[in-house]
Design a protein around this motif. Structure first.
Motif, mmCIF file in Angstrom:
data_model
loop_
_atom_site.group_PDB
_atom_site.id
_atom_site.type_symbol
_atom_site.label_atom_id
_atom_site.label_comp_id
_atom_site.label_asym_id
_atom_site.label_seq_id
_atom_site.Cartn_x
_atom_site.Cartn_y
_atom_site.Cartn_z
ATOM 1 N N GLY A 88 -4.239 20.150 -0.503
ATOM 2 C CA GLY A 88 -5.236 18.965 -0.721
ATOM 3 C C GLY A 88 -4.643 17.643 0.009
ATOM 4 O O GLY A 88 -5.417 17.087 0.455
ATOM 5 N N VAL A 89 -3.533 17.487 0.136
ATOM 6 C CA VAL A 89 -2.933 16.419 0.914
ATOM 7 C C VAL A 89 -3.224 16.532 2.493
ATOM 8 O O VAL A 89 -3.871 15.603 3.106
ATOM 9 C CB VAL A 89 -1.381 16.171 0.920
ATOM 10 C CG1 VAL A 89 -0.856 15.187 1.811
ATOM 11 C CG2 VAL A 89 -1.241 15.578 -0.477
ATOM 12 N N THR A 109 5.788 10.863 -1.963
ATOM 13 C CA THR A 109 5.631 11.956 -2.143
ATOM 14 C C THR A 109 4.758 12.642 -1.068
ATOM 15 O O THR A 109 4.657 14.106 -0.799
ATOM 16 C CB THR A 109 5.243 12.296 -3.712
ATOM 17 O OG1 THR A 109 6.200 11.755 -4.606
ATOM 18 C CG2 THR A 109 4.773 13.518 -4.014
ATOM 19 N N VAL A 110 3.729 11.852 -0.892
ATOM 20 C CA VAL A 110 2.558 12.349 0.290
ATOM 21 C C VAL A 110 3.422 12.559 1.337
ATOM 22 O O VAL A 110 2.949 13.780 2.191
ATOM 23 C CB VAL A 110 1.662 11.257 0.421
ATOM 24 C CG1 VAL A 110 0.649 11.696 1.607
ATOM 25 C CG2 VAL A 110 0.956 11.008 -0.854
ATOM 26 N N ARG A 113 -5.640 8.143 -4.130
ATOM 27 C CA ARG A 113 -6.588 9.259 -4.733
ATOM 28 C C ARG A 113 -5.890 10.227 -5.352
ATOM 29 O O ARG A 113 -6.618 10.632 -6.414
ATOM 30 C CB ARG A 113 -7.272 9.700 -3.227
ATOM 31 C CG ARG A 113 -8.269 8.743 -2.748
ATOM 32 C CD ARG A 113 -8.860 9.293 -1.354
ATOM 33 N NE ARG A 113 -9.960 10.392 -2.001
ATOM 34 C CZ ARG A 113 -10.766 10.882 -1.171
ATOM 35 N NH1 ARG A 113 -10.811 10.359 0.235
ATOM 36 N NH2 ARG A 113 -11.687 11.888 -1.424
ATOM 37 N N LEU A 114 -4.731 10.574 -5.082
ATOM 38 C CA LEU A 114 -4.077 11.810 -5.686
ATOM 39 C C LEU A 114 -2.933 11.373 -6.877
ATOM 40 O O LEU A 114 -2.377 12.390 -7.447
ATOM 41 C CB LEU A 114 -3.499 12.592 -4.684
ATOM 42 C CG LEU A 114 -4.523 13.201 -3.512
ATOM 43 C CD1 LEU A 114 -3.448 14.090 -2.775
ATOM 44 C CD2 LEU A 114 -5.325 14.057 -4.331
ATOM 45 N N HIS A 115 -2.816 10.002 -6.951
ATOM 46 C CA HIS A 115 -2.164 9.442 -7.821
ATOM 47 C C HIS A 115 -0.491 9.786 -7.599
ATOM 48 O O HIS A 115 0.126 10.386 -8.627
ATOM 49 C CB HIS A 115 -2.463 9.783 -9.210
ATOM 50 C CG HIS A 115 -3.791 9.269 -9.590
ATOM 51 N ND1 HIS A 115 -4.391 8.323 -9.701
ATOM 52 C CD2 HIS A 115 -5.021 10.118 -9.718
ATOM 53 C CE1 HIS A 115 -5.679 8.099 -10.112
ATOM 54 N NE2 HIS A 115 -6.191 9.306 -9.943
ATOM 55 N N ALA A 137 -7.613 10.063 6.320
ATOM 56 C CA ALA A 137 -7.010 9.248 5.598
ATOM 57 C C ALA A 137 -5.609 8.832 5.767
ATOM 58 O O ALA A 137 -4.979 9.788 5.826
ATOM 59 C CB ALA A 137 -7.188 9.595 3.964
ATOM 60 N N PRO A 138 -5.338 7.484 5.556
ATOM 61 C CA PRO A 138 -3.774 7.293 5.875
ATOM 62 C C PRO A 138 -3.001 7.528 4.711
ATOM 63 O O PRO A 138 -3.609 7.802 3.498
ATOM 64 C CB PRO A 138 -3.952 5.677 6.067
ATOM 65 C CG PRO A 138 -5.116 5.184 5.478
ATOM 66 C CD PRO A 138 -6.025 6.551 5.402
ATOM 67 N N VAL A 139 -1.785 7.524 4.755
ATOM 68 C CA VAL A 139 -0.805 8.096 3.634
ATOM 69 C C VAL A 139 -1.027 7.172 2.402
ATOM 70 O O VAL A 139 -1.088 7.716 1.296
ATOM 71 C CB VAL A 139 0.534 7.882 4.073
ATOM 72 C CG1 VAL A 139 1.678 8.015 3.003
ATOM 73 C CG2 VAL A 139 0.895 9.171 5.039
ATOM 74 N N ALA A 140 -1.312 5.936 2.446
ATOM 75 C CA ALA A 140 -1.571 4.915 1.351
ATOM 76 C C ALA A 140 -2.700 5.458 0.698
ATOM 77 O O ALA A 140 -2.779 5.565 -0.771
ATOM 78 C CB ALA A 140 -1.718 3.483 1.759
#
Length: 198
Positions: A144-145, A168-169, A161-163, A153-156
């Motif tokens: 998903g990431v 962690t991302v 979006r994934l809370h 999509a940037p890390v932030a």
């Protein structure tokens, strides 16, 4: 007479498959674009649906759901050994027939007849690839990431979006890169997409 519906998103290949299958006197063949709202022919009495594996859509839990909802498991999916993820999704989704896109016309026709009888048909070159597709190395979260990263999509944004926290991302991305043997994030995205895992 076995009634066959060919579903492919490329018109020229769809026409070629119709011609190829139509060369067998026991098959009545029609076609449909996966983007078409209304089919050109009455497809309610179709016995077998031959579909390009890249057209299978639906949630991860129900790949190919739009096709299976209408034609059940009487699907013959065309795919390649180089796309084990697509192959695995088709198999897990209940498709009875799996045919290599590099197969002979005779093998495709044989698959159609077997699936019409409710039998399974697995093209020999796809057997090893099917087993490899079972070994998708990423967890659902890592995939998903990586999928969100593939959309730019940037890390932030992924974190929001994934809370998840940004750290962690980054950890998920690093783990995914390592697991698929990639050099970096872009290479990992390429490997995952080429294998058909997304």
């Amino acid at each position: 007479m076995v009634r066959v519906l060919v579903v492919h998103d490329e018109g020229l290949l769809r026409s070629a498959l119709v011609q190829l299958l139509g060369s067998d006197e026991g098959l009545e063949v029609m076609s449909l674009s996966p983007r078409a709202d209304v089919p050109d022919h009455d497809t309610s009495s179709t016995d077998v649906c031959v579909v390009d594996g890249d057209c299978l859509e639906g949630s991860e839990a129900a790949p190919g759901a739009p096709f299976r909802a209408r034609w059940g498991d009487r699907l013959v999916v065309l795919t390649t050994p180089e796309r084990p993820g697509v192959l695995r999704r088709a198999f897990d989704g209940g498709a009875l027939g799996l045919v290599d896109k590099d197969a002979s016309a005779e093998r495709l026709i044989t698959a159609v007849y077997r699936v019409a009888k409710g039998e399974r048909y697995l093209d020999e070159p796809l057997t090893v690839a099917l087993l490899e597709g079972a070994e998708m190395p990423l967890t659902t979260r890592e995939l998903g990431v990586l999928s969100l990263a593939a959309r730019g999509a940037p890390v932030a944004e992924i974190a929001a979006r994934l809370h998840l926290s940004r750290g962690t991302v980054r950890n998920y991305l690093a783990t995914a890169i390592r697991k698929v043997g990639a050099r970096n994030r872009v290479d990992a995205i390429r490997i995952v997409q080429d294998a058909g895992w997304t």
